[in-house]
Design a protein around this motif. Structure first.
Motif, PDB file in Angstrom:
ATOM      1  N   ARG A   1      12.030   6.707  13.557  1.00  0.00           N
ATOM      2  CA  ARG A   1      10.701   6.216  13.203  1.00  0.00           C
ATOM      3  C   ARG A   1       9.944   7.329  12.494  1.00  0.00           C
ATOM      4  O   ARG A   1       9.705   8.389  13.070  1.00  0.00           O
ATOM      5  CB  ARG A   1       9.951   5.796  14.460  1.00  0.00           C
ATOM      6  CG  ARG A   1      10.696   4.764  15.295  1.00  0.00           C
ATOM      7  CD  ARG A   1      10.179   4.743  16.714  1.00  0.00           C
ATOM      8  NE  ARG A   1      10.985   3.856  17.554  1.00  0.00           N
ATOM      9  CZ  ARG A   1      10.961   3.892  18.884  1.00  0.00           C
ATOM     10  NH1 ARG A   1      10.186   4.749  19.511  1.00  0.00           N
ATOM     11  NH2 ARG A   1      11.712   3.053  19.580  1.00  0.00           N
TER      12      ARG A   1
ATOM     13  N   LEU B   1       6.434   8.240  10.730  1.00  0.00           N
ATOM     14  CA  LEU B   1       5.036   7.810  10.671  1.00  0.00           C
ATOM     15  C   LEU B   1       4.261   8.728   9.735  1.00  0.00           C
ATOM     16  O   LEU B   1       4.216   9.943   9.943  1.00  0.00           O
ATOM     17  CB  LEU B   1       4.421   7.834  12.067  1.00  0.00           C
ATOM     18  CG  LEU B   1       2.925   7.527  12.174  1.00  0.00           C
ATOM     19  CD1 LEU B   1       2.617   6.100  11.722  1.00  0.00           C
ATOM     20  CD2 LEU B   1       2.419   7.747  13.598  1.00  0.00           C
TER      21      LEU B   1
ATOM     22  N   LEU C   1       4.005   0.362  16.740  1.00  0.00           N
ATOM     23  CA  LEU C   1       4.841   1.070  17.706  1.00  0.00           C
ATOM     24  C   LEU C   1       4.495   0.651  19.139  1.00  0.00           C
ATOM     25  O   LEU C   1       5.367   0.581  20.008  1.00  0.00           O
ATOM     26  CB  LEU C   1       4.676   2.575  17.535  1.00  0.00           C
ATOM     27  CG  LEU C   1       5.311   3.174  16.271  1.00  0.00           C
ATOM     28  CD1 LEU C   1       4.928   4.641  16.126  1.00  0.00           C
ATOM     29  CD2 LEU C   1       6.829   3.017  16.296  1.00  0.00           C
ATOM     30  N   TRP C   2       3.222   0.395  19.396  1.00  0.00           N
ATOM     31  CA  TRP C   2       2.813  -0.082  20.713  1.00  0.00           C
ATOM     32  C   TRP C   2       3.372  -1.481  20.976  1.00  0.00           C
ATOM     33  O   TRP C   2       3.944  -1.758  22.028  1.00  0.00           O
ATOM     34  CB  TRP C   2       1.292  -0.088  20.799  1.00  0.00           C
ATOM     35  CG  TRP C   2       0.738  -0.467  22.148  1.00  0.00           C
ATOM     36  CD1 TRP C   2       1.395  -0.451  23.347  1.00  0.00           C
ATOM     37  CD2 TRP C   2      -0.596  -0.889  22.421  1.00  0.00           C
ATOM     38  NE1 TRP C   2       0.552  -0.839  24.357  1.00  0.00           N
ATOM     39  CE2 TRP C   2      -0.678  -1.120  23.830  1.00  0.00           C
ATOM     40  CE3 TRP C   2      -1.728  -1.089  21.645  1.00  0.00           C
ATOM     41  CZ2 TRP C   2      -1.853  -1.556  24.446  1.00  0.00           C
ATOM     42  CZ3 TRP C   2      -2.900  -1.507  22.260  1.00  0.00           C
ATOM     43  CH2 TRP C   2      -2.958  -1.742  23.639  1.00  0.00           C
TER      44      TRP C   2
ATOM     45  N   GLU D   1      -2.910   4.081  11.413  1.00  0.00           N
ATOM     46  CA  GLU D   1      -3.212   3.443  12.688  1.00  0.00           C
ATOM     47  C   GLU D   1      -2.492   2.109  12.860  1.00  0.00           C
ATOM     48  O   GLU D   1      -2.132   1.725  13.978  1.00  0.00           O
ATOM     49  CB  GLU D   1      -4.728   3.257  12.862  1.00  0.00           C
ATOM     50  CG  GLU D   1      -5.368   2.142  12.061  1.00  0.00           C
ATOM     51  CD  GLU D   1      -5.525   2.475  10.592  1.00  0.00           C
ATOM     52  OE1 GLU D   1      -5.782   1.546   9.822  1.00  0.00           O
ATOM     53  OE2 GLU D   1      -5.412   3.659  10.231  1.00  0.00           O
TER      54      GLU D   1
ATOM     55  N   ALA E   1       1.311   6.851  19.376  1.00  0.00           N
ATOM     56  CA  ALA E   1       2.001   6.921  18.085  1.00  0.00           C
ATOM     57  C   ALA E   1       2.710   8.261  17.924  1.00  0.00           C
ATOM     58  O   ALA E   1       3.855   8.333  17.458  1.00  0.00           O
ATOM     59  CB  ALA E   1       1.004   6.694  16.949  1.00  0.00           C
TER      60      ALA E   1
ATOM     61  N   TRP F   1      -8.504   4.112  15.181  1.00  0.00           N
ATOM     62  CA  TRP F   1      -7.490   4.314  16.215  1.00  0.00           C
ATOM     63  C   TRP F   1      -8.004   3.904  17.599  1.00  0.00           C
ATOM     64  O   TRP F   1      -7.245   3.906  18.562  1.00  0.00           O
ATOM     65  CB  TRP F   1      -7.064   5.779  16.260  1.00  0.00           C
ATOM     66  CG  TRP F   1      -6.166   6.194  15.137  1.00  0.00           C
ATOM     67  CD1 TRP F   1      -6.536   6.731  13.938  1.00  0.00           C
ATOM     68  CD2 TRP F   1      -4.736   6.128  15.101  1.00  0.00           C
ATOM     69  NE1 TRP F   1      -5.440   6.999  13.164  1.00  0.00           N
ATOM     70  CE2 TRP F   1      -4.315   6.638  13.858  1.00  0.00           C
ATOM     71  CE3 TRP F   1      -3.767   5.687  16.002  1.00  0.00           C
ATOM     72  CZ2 TRP F   1      -2.982   6.731  13.490  1.00  0.00           C
ATOM     73  CZ3 TRP F   1      -2.434   5.772  15.643  1.00  0.00           C
ATOM     74  CH2 TRP F   1      -2.052   6.290  14.403  1.00  0.00           C
TER      75      TRP F   1
ATOM     76  N   ARG G   1       5.871   8.289  20.146  1.00  0.00           N
ATOM     77  CA  ARG G   1       6.975   7.380  19.815  1.00  0.00           C
ATOM     78  C   ARG G   1       7.566   7.622  18.436  1.00  0.00           C
ATOM     79  O   ARG G   1       8.675   7.164  18.149  1.00  0.00           O
ATOM     80  CB  ARG G   1       6.500   5.924  19.938  1.00  0.00           C
ATOM     81  CG  ARG G   1       6.217   5.533  21.380  1.00  0.00           C
ATOM     82  CD  ARG G   1       6.052   4.053  21.565  1.00  0.00           C
ATOM     83  NE  ARG G   1       5.855   3.729  22.970  1.00  0.00           N
ATOM     84  CZ  ARG G   1       5.565   2.531  23.427  1.00  0.00           C
ATOM     85  NH1 ARG G   1       5.435   1.509  22.578  1.00  0.00           N
ATOM     86  NH2 ARG G   1       5.399   2.313  24.718  1.00  0.00           N
ATOM     87  N   ALA G   2       6.843   8.300  17.563  1.00  0.00           N
ATOM     88  CA  ALA G   2       7.398   8.608  16.237  1.00  0.00           C
ATOM     89  C   ALA G   2       8.409   9.742  16.359  1.00  0.00           C
ATOM     90  O   ALA G   2       8.219  10.682  17.141  1.00  0.00           O
ATOM     91  CB  ALA G   2       6.285   8.990  15.279  1.00  0.00           C
TER      92      ALA G   2
ATOM     93  N   GLY H   1       0.492   1.594  11.923  1.00  0.00           N
ATOM     94  CA  GLY H   1       1.788   2.025  12.438  1.00  0.00           C
ATOM     95  C   GLY H   1       1.741   2.258  13.931  1.00  0.00           C
ATOM     96  O   GLY H   1       2.690   1.947  14.658  1.00  0.00           O
ATOM     97  N   GLY H   2       0.615   2.808  14.421  1.00  0.00           N
ATOM     98  CA  GLY H   2       0.445   2.993  15.854  1.00  0.00           C
ATOM     99  C   GLY H   2       0.417   1.674  16.607  1.00  0.00           C
ATOM    100  O   GLY H   2       1.057   1.520  17.658  1.00  0.00           O
TER     101      GLY H   2
END
Length: 471
Positions: free
Chosen positions: A155, A157, A144-145, A138, A203, A166, A206-207, A140-141
Motif C-alpha cells: 500500500r 499512500l 484503508l480504514w 485523507e 493511515a 482527516w 496501515r500504509a 486514502g485513509g
C-alpha cells in the motif's frame, strides 16, 4: 532477469480524473496511465456524480449497483466499467451526492465514509488479485480504514495535506463501527499533538510506504508526526491534457515556436472582461489553491497595484464569501486594472493560463506545484509563494531572464508581494521576455520520471530481494 508485470490498483479521491476533478484527480489518472504504459495491468477506481461521463471512457459496461447500509438505510451507487484505448481499466462509482467532491473541502465526513464503504464493496465484487494499491490523502485513509487488512498490498499512500479533512466526528466513527470487519480508530499516543487525528494515525500504520510531492513536505510530515521516511516522488503533468498546441479548450492554439496564438488568447480574454485590448499591457491572472481566502494578499497590495500599468484578472470560486464581496468592492474602486472571473472548471482555468502573461498563485498549504507547472506549459510566468513545493520546484528568475522559472514572494512582510509583482512587471519590459516564455514552455514537466519512480517502488515492495537494485 525478466521485469515484473504487476496487477495494480489506483484509487482516485476525487471525481472522474479526466473530467474536471482537480489536481489530485488528474495526478491519479496520469500516474495510472504511466504505469499502464510501462506494461503493468492497472485498474483506476474513481467516484463520479450524475454528470455525463467523458467520451474517453466509452465503450463501457454497467455491471450493476453497489449497495451499502448507512444508519439503517440502503444506499445504491451505480457501477460502470470500461477500458481506455491504451488498456487502462476503469471502475467508476456514481451517485449524485458525490458532486460535493468537486470542491473537496465541502465533502462531509459522512459522504467520505459512505464512499469508502462503497469502494470496499466494489473491490469485493471485482475479486481481482491486486498486487499493490496507490492511494491519495485523507480519502486514502478512509479507504484503508474501510477495507482493513483486506486492502491490497503493498500500500503506497501519497500525502499532500494534514488538515481538518482527516477529522472523524464521533457519530461517524460509531456508525462505521457497525460494519463487519472494521476495527476502531487507534488511540493517539501521548504527545502526538493536536494536529494528528486517529484516522491519520491509522493511515500511517496501515500504509507500507508514504510518498510526498516535494522534499520539504516530506520533511515537514516527518518532523510533525515522527515519520522516519517519506519518499519524495516528483509530481508531473499529463502532456495530453496540458498542451496549448493541441488543447481544444483555449481560444487559439500555439507552441513555443509561434506565440501568435497566445496573443489572440490574450486579446479575446481582454475583450471578454472589458479590458482595453492592448498587447503591450501585461495581463496578470490570479488564482488560489484549495481556498480563495489566500487571495486576500492581493487586496492588501491593491493600493500599490493601482499605481502600475497592468491588467489583473482574479479567479474566485465562491461568490457568497466575504472575500468575494471585498473583491467586488475593490473592482468597483479600481475598474482600470481589476476584473473578477468565476473559473472553477478546467476549461476556464486553461483559458486564463493561455491569455495571461503572468499567473499569481496564492496557496496557504504549498503542498504541490501543479498550477505553476501548468503556467509554464501555457507561457504564463508564475508568481508563487517561496515555501513548500514551490521552493523545491522553482527558482527566482534572473534579472536578465536567462535563468529561473518564477517570481517568488513571501506572504510576510506584505511589501514582498508588491516587490515580486514589480520584478515581474519589470521583466515584461525586457526584449528577452518572449524568449523566457518559450524557455519555460519547453521545461519537461511530464510524469515520466515520477512514473518510473513509482514503478521501481512497487516492484521493490513486491519483491524485497530486488529492493537494493531498484531503490
Amino acid at each position: 532477469m525478466l521485469r515484473a508485470v504487476l496487477n495494480l490498483l489506483c484509487i482516485s479521491p476525487c471525481l472522474v480524473p479526466l473530467s474536471e476533478g482537480g489536481v489530485v484527480a488528474q495526478t491519479t489518472a496520469a500516474l495510472a496511465k504511466g504505469l499502464r504504459a510501462l506494461g503493468h495491468s492497472v485498474t483506476l477506481l474513481a467516484p463520479a456524480d450524475d454528470e455525463p461521463l467523458p467520451e474517453s471512457l466509452w465503450p463501457q459496461q454497467r455491471p450493476g449497483d453497489i449497495e451499502i447500509e448507512w444508519q439503517g438505510k440502503r444506499q445504491a451507487y451505480s457501477l460502470h466499467e470500461g477500458r481506455s484505448a491504451a488498456g487502462l481499466r476503469w471502475l467508476i462509482l456514481r451517485h449524485p451526492e458525490l458532486r460535493a467532491l468537486r470542491h473537496p473541502g465541502s465533502a462531509s465526513p459522512e459522504l467520505r465514509a459512505r464512499l469508502a464503504l462503497a469502494m470496499r464493496e466494489t473491490l469485493r465484487c471485482a475479486a481481482l488479485p491486486y498486487e499493490g494499491v496507490h492511494l491519495h490523502g485523507e480519502m486514502g485513509g478512509w479507504f484503508l480504514w474501510a477495507l482493513g487488512e483486506a486492502a491490497p498490498r503493498p500500500r503506497v499512500l501519497t500525502l499532500y495535506n494534514f488538515d481538518a479533512q482527516w477529522q472523524v466526528p464521533p457519530e461517524v466513527e460509531a456508525e462505521m463501527g457497525e460494519h463487519q470487519g472494521l476495527s476502531p480508530l487507534p488511540e493517539l499516543a501521548e504527545g502526538e499533538g493536536s494536529e494528528a487525528s486517529p484516522l491519520f494515525r491509522l493511515a500511517l500504520d496501515r500504509a507500507d510506504t508514504l510518498t510526498a510531492f516535494s522534499p520539504r513536505l516530506g520533511a515537514e510530515l516527518g518532523m510533525r508526526f515522527g515519520l522516519s521516511q517519506v519518499r519524495e516522488i516528483a509530481q508531473g503533468l499529463d502532456p495530453a491534457l496540458w498542451n496549448p498546441s493541441i488543447d481544444p479548450q483555449v481560444e487559439s492554439r500555439y507552441d513555443p515556436v509561434d506565440l501568435a496564438g497566445k496573443e489572440r488568447c490574450k486579446a479575446h480574454l481582454q475583450a471578454r472582461f472589458g479590458f482595453p485590448v492592448l498587447s503591450d499591457s501585461p495581463l496578470v491572472g490570479a488564482l488560489a489553491v484549495r481556498s480563495s481566502e489566500s487571495l486576500a494578499l492581493l487586496l492588501r497590495a491593491l493600493p500599490w497595484l493601482r499605481t502600475r500599468e497592468l491588467q489583473l484578472l482574479v479567479c474566485l470560486e465562491e461568490s457568497e464569501s466575504e472575500l468575494y464581496h471585498r473583491f467586488v468592492q475593490a473592482a468597483e474602486e479600481a475598474p482600470e486594472i481589476l476584473r473578477l472571473c468565476h473559473a472553477s472548471d478546467l476549461a476556464s482555468r486553461k483559458q486564463l493560463l493561455s491569455a495571461s502573461d503572468f499567473l499569481f498563485i496564492a496557496d496557504a498549504q504549498c503542498t504541490y506545484a501543479h498550477w505553476a507547472m501548468a503556467a509554464h506549459r501555457y507561457g504564463a510566468m508564475p508568481i508563487v509563494p517561496g515555501r513548500g513545493a514551490y521552493a523545491d520546484a522553482l527558482r527566482e528568475c534572473s534579472p536578465d531572464l536567462s535563468g529561473g522559472s518564477a517570481f517568488v514572494y513571501l506572504e510576510e512582510p506584505q511589501e514582498d508581494v508588491a516587490a515580486a509583482l514589480q520584478r515581474a512587471l519589470d521583466a515584461y519590459e525586457l526584449p528577452e521576455f518572449e524568449d523566457a516564455q518559450r524557455r519555460l514552455m519547453r521545461i519537461d514537466h511530464s510524469w515520466e520520471r515520477g512514473v518510473r519512480s513509482y514503478d521501481r517502488l512497487f516492484r521493490a515492495l513486491h519483491d524485497p530481494r530486488q529492493a537494493p537494485a531498484l531503490l
